[in-house]
Design a protein around this motif. Structure first.
Motif, PDB file in Angstrom:
ATOM      1  N   MET A   1      51.056  45.907  42.278  1.00 59.60           N
ATOM      2  CA  MET A   1      50.687  46.269  43.457  1.00 59.60           C
ATOM      3  C   MET A   1      49.100  45.488  43.739  1.00 59.60           C
ATOM      4  SD  MET A   1      51.192  48.068  46.296  1.00 59.60           S
ATOM      5  CE  MET A   1      52.563  49.288  45.738  1.00 59.60           C
ATOM      6  N   GLN A   2      48.146  45.645  42.838  1.00 62.92           N
ATOM      7  CA  GLN A   2      46.874  45.100  43.062  1.00 62.92           C
ATOM      8  C   GLN A   2      47.082  43.496  43.470  1.00 62.92           C
ATOM      9  OE1 GLN A   2      44.515  46.673  43.644  1.00 62.92           O
ATOM     10  NE2 GLN A   2      45.230  48.754  43.008  1.00 62.92           N
ATOM     11  N   TYR A   3      48.205  42.846  42.911  1.00 66.93           N
ATOM     12  CA  TYR A   3      48.293  41.424  43.214  1.00 66.93           C
ATOM     13  C   TYR A   3      48.533  41.161  44.531  1.00 66.93           C
ATOM     14  CZ  TYR A   3      48.383  41.213  37.963  1.00 66.93           C
ATOM     15  OH  TYR A   3      47.986  41.399  36.810  1.00 66.93           O
ATOM     16  N   GLU A   4      49.432  42.008  45.028  1.00 62.04           N
ATOM     17  CA  GLU A   4      49.997  42.089  46.536  1.00 62.04           C
ATOM     18  C   GLU A   4      48.797  42.140  47.440  1.00 62.04           C
ATOM     19  OE1 GLU A   4      53.337  44.433  46.980  1.00 62.04           O
ATOM     20  OE2 GLU A   4      54.772  43.347  45.666  1.00 62.04           O
ATOM     21  N   ARG A   5      48.075  43.268  47.050  1.00 57.39           N
ATOM     22  CA  ARG A   5      46.939  43.748  47.945  1.00 57.39           C
ATOM     23  C   ARG A   5      45.955  42.447  48.247  1.00 57.39           C
ATOM     24  NH1 ARG A   5      46.000  50.044  46.186  1.00 57.39           N
ATOM     25  NH2 ARG A   5      47.610  50.961  47.116  1.00 57.39           N
ATOM     26  N   PHE A   6      45.678  41.968  46.904  1.00 57.90           N
ATOM     27  CA  PHE A   6      45.019  40.736  46.853  1.00 57.90           C
ATOM     28  C   PHE A   6      45.201  39.547  47.794  1.00 57.90           C
ATOM     29  CE2 PHE A   6      43.532  36.992  44.635  1.00 57.90           C
ATOM     30  CZ  PHE A   6      42.001  36.844  45.110  1.00 57.90           C
ATOM     31  N   LEU A   7      46.443  39.258  47.787  1.00 56.00           N
ATOM     32  CA  LEU A   7      47.136  38.371  48.468  1.00 56.00           C
ATOM     33  C   LEU A   7      47.096  38.572  50.077  1.00 56.00           C
ATOM     34  CD1 LEU A   7      49.974  37.318  46.222  1.00 56.00           C
ATOM     35  CD2 LEU A   7      47.926  35.904  46.633  1.00 56.00           C
ATOM     36  N   ASN A   8      47.319  39.808  50.309  1.00 58.37           N
ATOM     37  CA  ASN A   8      47.318  40.285  51.777  1.00 58.37           C
ATOM     38  C   ASN A   8      46.017  40.125  52.347  1.00 58.37           C
ATOM     39  OD1 ASN A   8      49.907  40.909  52.296  1.00 58.37           O
ATOM     40  ND2 ASN A   8      49.859  42.907  51.223  1.00 58.37           N
ATOM     41  N   TYR A   9      44.844  40.417  51.282  1.00 56.64           N
ATOM     42  CA  TYR A   9      43.438  40.421  51.833  1.00 56.64           C
ATOM     43  C   TYR A   9      42.916  38.978  52.064  1.00 56.64           C
ATOM     44  CZ  TYR A   9      38.322  39.719  50.362  1.00 56.64           C
ATOM     45  OH  TYR A   9      37.342  39.213  50.245  1.00 56.64           O
ATOM     46  N   SER A  76      37.807  35.215  41.970  1.00 53.38           N
ATOM     47  CA  SER A  76      37.882  35.761  43.043  1.00 53.38           C
ATOM     48  C   SER A  76      38.859  37.174  43.079  1.00 53.38           C
ATOM     49  CB  SER A  76      38.725  34.880  44.107  1.00 53.38           C
ATOM     50  OG  SER A  76      38.166  33.705  44.277  1.00 53.38           O
ATOM     51  N   PHE A  77      39.838  37.060  42.099  1.00 52.89           N
ATOM     52  CA  PHE A  77      40.626  38.318  41.901  1.00 52.89           C
ATOM     53  C   PHE A  77      39.826  39.355  41.354  1.00 52.89           C
ATOM     54  CE2 PHE A  77      44.075  40.381  39.193  1.00 52.89           C
ATOM     55  CZ  PHE A  77      44.462  41.139  40.225  1.00 52.89           C
ATOM     56  N   PHE A  78      39.241  39.340  40.377  1.00 53.18           N
ATOM     57  CA  PHE A  78      38.262  40.382  39.665  1.00 53.18           C
ATOM     58  C   PHE A  78      37.387  40.735  40.529  1.00 53.18           C
ATOM     59  CE2 PHE A  78      40.762  39.311  35.812  1.00 53.18           C
ATOM     60  CZ  PHE A  78      41.330  40.414  35.357  1.00 53.18           C
ATOM     61  N   LYS A  79      36.763  40.000  41.267  1.00 55.51           N
ATOM     62  CA  LYS A  79      35.593  40.259  42.332  1.00 55.51           C
ATOM     63  C   LYS A  79      36.234  41.396  43.192  1.00 55.51           C
ATOM     64  CE  LYS A  79      32.264  38.496  45.418  1.00 55.51           C
ATOM     65  NZ  LYS A  79      31.714  36.955  46.067  1.00 55.51           N
ATOM     66  N   TYR A  80      37.230  41.057  43.577  1.00 57.44           N
ATOM     67  CA  TYR A  80      38.167  41.894  44.615  1.00 57.44           C
ATOM     68  C   TYR A  80      38.496  43.159  43.902  1.00 57.44           C
ATOM     69  CZ  TYR A  80      42.021  43.735  47.181  1.00 57.44           C
ATOM     70  OH  TYR A  80      43.025  44.675  47.785  1.00 57.44           O
ATOM     71  N   PRO A  91      34.967  40.764  34.246  1.00 57.56           N
ATOM     72  CA  PRO A  91      34.688  40.058  33.205  1.00 57.56           C
ATOM     73  C   PRO A  91      35.104  38.688  33.315  1.00 57.56           C
ATOM     74  CG  PRO A  91      37.009  40.853  33.476  1.00 57.56           C
ATOM     75  CD  PRO A  91      36.214  41.418  34.772  1.00 57.56           C
ATOM     76  N   ALA A  92      35.391  37.915  34.746  1.00 57.86           N
ATOM     77  CA  ALA A  92      35.414  36.742  34.921  1.00 57.86           C
ATOM     78  C   ALA A  92      34.173  35.909  35.160  1.00 57.86           C
ATOM     79  CB  ALA A  92      36.460  36.400  36.021  1.00 57.86           C
TER      80      ALA A  92
END
Length: 293
Positions: A1-9, A76-80, A91-92
């Motif tokens: 779910m978090q992956y999809e939200r990030f891509l929508n963002y 970018s993903f972990f910052k989000y 951690p990135a």
């Protein structure tokens, strides 16, 4: 779910292009599979886990540029995720990009391109031939990207100002000038297109033989077919014409900032790479021309 939200963002808030979002999605799919194999969830990921993942990517034979893209996506993903409260720390942050050898842009000599286009101008007979010539003229005459070429609509042509409205990366618009001969070619082509496809004509400037919007692989084939006539180098893509355009302007004394604006670069760093091409060209001319070189 978090992956999809990030891509929508990325799509709706950051306004990344579809191409970029797809690239991010592929990287995240690879990372999600890794976590699944390790039986880990996102809030369990630490710096060492990411280091192990990056090392595995490198050892698998992926190029340094590809691994660096992975690092960029993870940052970018972990910052989000940190902003959304999914993880307590990023951690990135400490991940460092790999060193990559600098590659100069691949170009074709402007003299060869001008000779080719002049020859093609005198030979064009059919609509397809005129369209193919216009594709080459636009790419070499304006330095626009492939995606930008495909997005040009008929109404984006400004005859009064002799310029084209271009929709670039992240939906940023810019005006790119065209010389008079290219403008005349565009108008002539538009008239022929209108005559050939009276019904169901697309408002896209570049169309297929059936009047439908052109697509990426079609443009690639047009460019490759034409560049094969003047160069044996392996890279014969639309971007080669963009590089050739920028290098030609620089060779003829154009201001670097002006080239940056025309190309739609966000900063000068991306444009400065063409100064290396010009320097190499000057060295070559010097060695050939100076009696003691």
């Amino acid at each position: 779910m978090q992956y999809e939200r990030f891509l929508n963002y990325l799509t709706h808030e950051r306004r990344f292009s579809n191409h970029t979002v797809i690239a991010y999605a592929l990287e995240l799919e690879r990372f999600e599979s890794f976590l699944g194999a390790e039986q880990m969830v996102l809030d369990q990921v630490g710096y060492r886990v990411l280091r192990f993942y990056i090392s595995a990517q490198k050892e698998s034979g992926r190029a340094s540029t590809s691994v660096n893209r992975t690092i960029s996506v993870l940052k970018s993903f972990f910052k989000y995720l940190l902003r959304e409260g999914v993880v307590r720390q990023n951690p990135a942050t400490a991940l460092k990009s790999l060193r990559t050898p600098k590659k100069l842009p691949v170009t074709v000599e402007k003299e060869k391109l001008v000779a080719l286009l002049d020859q093609k101008t005198s030979e064009t007979q059919t609509f397809a031939e005129r369209r193919d010539l216009l594709v080459m003229e636009l790419l070499f005459g304006t330095g626009i990207r492939l995606s930008e070429l495909l997005a040009i609509a008929d109404e984006d042509i400004d005859g009064y100002g002799r310029q084209i409205r271009i929709l670039g990366k992240r939906n940023k618009q810019r005006l790119v000038p065209v010389h008079d001969l290219l403008y005349d070619q565009i108008i002539s082509y538009q008239m022929e297109k209108k005559s050939a496809f009276l019904q169901n004509m697309s408002n896209h400037l570049i169309v297929t033989n059936r009047g439908k919007p052109a697509y990426a692989s079609m443009i690639y084939q047009i460019v490759k077919k034409n560049l094969t006539l003047v160069t044996s180098q392996s890279k014969r893509s639309p971007h080669v014409l963009r590089h050739s355009f920028a290098t030609s302007l620089l060779d003829n004394g154009a201001d670097l900032n002006a080239i940056k604006e025309i190309l739609g670069h966000a900063g000068l760093v991306a444009t400065q790479v063409y100064t290396h091409n010009s320097a190499e060209r000057l060295k070559s001319i010097y060695k050939q021309a100076h009696p003691k070189a």
